[in-house]
Design an enzyme around this catalytic site. Structure first.
Site, PDB file in Angstrom:
ATOM      1  N   CYS A  21       0.827  -1.209   0.000  1.00 18.90           N
ATOM      2  CA  CYS A  21       0.000   0.000   0.000  1.00 18.90           C
ATOM      3  C   CYS A  21       0.864   1.264   0.000  1.00 18.90           C
ATOM      4  O   CYS A  21       2.035   1.225   0.355  1.00 18.90           O
ATOM      5  CB  CYS A  21      -0.952  -0.003   1.193  1.00 18.90           C
ATOM      6  SG  CYS A  21      -0.149   0.320   2.789  1.00 18.90           S
ATOM      7  N   CYS A 112      -3.007  -4.744   1.582  1.00 18.72           N
ATOM      8  CA  CYS A 112      -1.550  -4.603   1.548  1.00 18.72           C
ATOM      9  C   CYS A 112      -0.888  -5.892   2.030  1.00 18.72           C
ATOM     10  O   CYS A 112      -1.279  -6.461   3.053  1.00 18.72           O
ATOM     11  CB  CYS A 112      -1.123  -3.427   2.423  1.00 18.72           C
ATOM     12  SG  CYS A 112       0.670  -3.224   2.548  1.00 18.72           S
ATOM     13  N   ASP A 347      -6.051  -6.249  66.015  1.00 15.59           N
ATOM     14  CA  ASP A 347      -6.871  -7.458  66.128  1.00 15.59           C
ATOM     15  C   ASP A 347      -8.351  -7.093  66.199  1.00 15.59           C
ATOM     16  O   ASP A 347      -8.726  -5.936  66.442  1.00 15.59           O
ATOM     17  CB  ASP A 347      -6.489  -8.246  67.387  1.00 15.59           C
ATOM     18  CG  ASP A 347      -5.098  -8.854  67.269  1.00 15.59           C
ATOM     19  OD1 ASP A 347      -4.647  -9.051  66.128  1.00 15.59           O
ATOM     20  OD2 ASP A 347      -4.479  -9.124  68.317  1.00 15.59           O
TER      21      ASP A 347
END
Length: 532
Positions: A21, A112, A347
């Site tokens: 292309c 292409c 905790d």
């Protein structure tokens, strides 16, 4: 102005005749300025045809070397009769006009043989509009974007074949063409598409943008183009867990750099064959990089874990600090998921008081990312009003890099605690006064039994910087402790079956245990305090 000169004519003619292309021809001719690539494909094709015409006005459609590809008379006759006879020159159907020259009857381009259509229909305005429609429908908030594309790895093979063809022809004229002389396909694609994206969406393209639009191309018809490389260079194609195919672009490029030119030409046609179809779009996705929200939280409940407490797939408690904060952020930021982190953890039965504990939340793929200071303050108030178990403060947007300040505090800073202690023996006030005089007591803590399932076995040295004891009764006292971050306070009190030495029990020659524990302060100056 057309970018090719007479010096480029032979290469341009050769590539054009073999099915390349116009934009790829520019790349192989070293055209490194943007303007020519941005012309429409139809304009480029017309200009290239004019350029390649001979002085007699003929458009030559045959390459003298390598072997000629002359258009045979019966093929032309078939074309005139109405069958779809496509040449490899990017023109479409051809026919013979009265003066004997060859002219185009169809403006639809052939695919292409190098870019497989990427620089044909996939950089025209129509395709960009389709991508932009997908972007606008995605619902993302953005002020700029990065556009990324992934091309099929066989494009590298085809480009290599075309390069060897051109290199051979130029060598006959004592000219050279290095691989680096060819404009990269991705570069040319960016030159064309970035201005179109900016125009269509009204925002700039920025390589550092957190918002990414990605398109993945595939070309099933030519997927086997790479396979011969694996037989010749097997060490370049190692299976990887996160890759669906060994034929990655990097692996193919590595093999192409390694293979000898003569071996390549024996295995793959130079020029490459023209395909029947253009690439397909395998994926088209929008994604926003993570944003980060930080703040400090207080925890007032002794029955609330920091993160979801799940054992063997069974949930133990209905909520957590993480969820009480993150659920609101997920909704407002319209994020897919989140990651919670903090400067240490308490905790389930420990409260966090004072200025609170620093935390940060990573919000993954958020659709909304722009918030004013007032909107963040309103979000903070919404979180605080939704539960009496936690409160947050200093809620703000931060960078990924800034989170490093919080993580530094996990080991390097100090923390202050308040504990209610029980002893098995009766004590007097004077029995605990010696604790007030102890400074920078070094202790060795073997990984506690209660966390051994999630932490590696090790002995960690920690410092108890200061203690202050306050007598309650003959079996209880309160103890204020300032310690190095990372100290296990409960284990320092009861000794954990001798795994922490020395411990409070051994120092007092009693059996001691902890009844209540509060975190009074986490001494990390991050995130920055905000005005209430």
């Amino acid at each position: 102005m057309f970018p090719l000169t007479e010096e480029n004519k032979h290469v341009a003619q050769l590539l054009f005749n073999t099915g390349t292309c116009p934009r790829c021809i520019f790349r192989f001719c070293g055209v490194d300025f943007h303007a020519p690539y941005k012309l429409s494909y139809e304009e480029l094709l017309n200009e290239l045809q004019k350029f390649l015409k001979t002085e007699k006005g003929e458009l030559i459609l045959e390459a003298p070397s390598p072997p000629p590809k002359k258009i045979r008379l019966h093929e032309l006759e078939d074309g005139i009769d109405g069958t779809d006879n496509r040449s490899q020159n990017g023109e479409g159907r051809v026919s013979v006009v009265e003066d004997g020259s060859i002219a185009s009857k169809n403006s639809n381009p052939n695919v292409c043989n190098v870019c497989l259509g990427i620089l044909q229909e996939f950089c025209e305005k129509e395709f960009i509009k389709k991508v932009c429609q997908k972007v606008e429908a995605s619902g993302f908030e953005f002020t700029n974007l990065v556009f990324s594309v992934s091309f099929p790895p066989q494009l590298s093979v085809r480009e290599h074949a075309a390069w060897l063809l051109v290199k051979q022809e130029m060598g006959k004229q004592s000219l050279s063409l290095g691989r680096n002389d060819i404009v990269q396909l991705k570069e040319a694609y960016k030159w064309i598409t970035h201005p179109l994206f900016s125009e269509e969406l009204g925002v700039p393209i920025d390589g550092k943008s957190l918002f990414e639009v990605s398109v993945v191309f595939a070309h099933p018809e030519t997927v086997e183009d790479c396979h011969f490389l694996r037989a010749i260079c097997p060490d370049c194609f190692k299976p990887a867990k996160n890759k669906q195919s060994v034929f990655t672009r990097m692996a193919v490029m590595k093999a192409l750099n390694k293979i000898k030119e003569e071996d390549f030409c024996k295995q793959f046609p130079c020029p490459p064959n023209s395909p029947k179809a253009v690439c397909t779009v395998l994926e088209m996705e929008c994604a926003h990089g993570a944003v980060f929200v930080a703040g400090r939280y207080n925890k007032y409940s002794r029955n609330l874990p920091q993160t979801p407490w799940i054992i063997d797939g069974e949930r133990k408690l209905e909520s957590s600090v993480e969820e009480l904060i993150s659920d609101h952020l997920l909704t407002v930021f319209k994020a897919e998921s989140f990651n919670f982190s903090s400067s240490g953890r308490e905790d389930v039965d420990v409260r966090t008081l004072g200025n609170g504990r620093p935390f940060a939340i990573e919000l993954v793929n958020p659709h909304r990312v722009r918030f004013t200071a007032q909107e963040m303050k309103a979000l903070q108030q919404k979180i605080n009003s939704s539960s009496n178990k936690i409160q947050v403060r200093d809620l703000q947007l931060v960078t990924r890099e800034a989170i490093g300040h919080m993580k530094e505090g996990e080991e390097e800073k100090t923390k202050t605690y308040s504990a209610l202690i029980w002893t098995n023996k009766a004590i007097r006030k004077e029995d605990i006064e010696f604790l007030n005089d102890m400074k920078d007591l070094k202790i060795d803590q073997k990984t506690p039994l209660r966390v051994l399932h999630r932490r590696p076995l090790a002995v960690r040295s920690r410092i108890i910087h200061a203690m202050e004891a306050c007598y309650v009764d003959e079996h209880h006292f309160r103890l204020q402790l300032k310690t190095q971050a990372g100290t296990y306070i409960k284990e320092f009190v009861h000794g954990d079956f001798g795994r922490t030495r020395p411990n409070l029990g051994s120092l007092m020659n009693v059996t001691a245990d902890i009844l209540e524990l509060d975190v009074e302060s986490v001494d990390v100056d991050w995130p920055p305090a905000l005005d209430d």
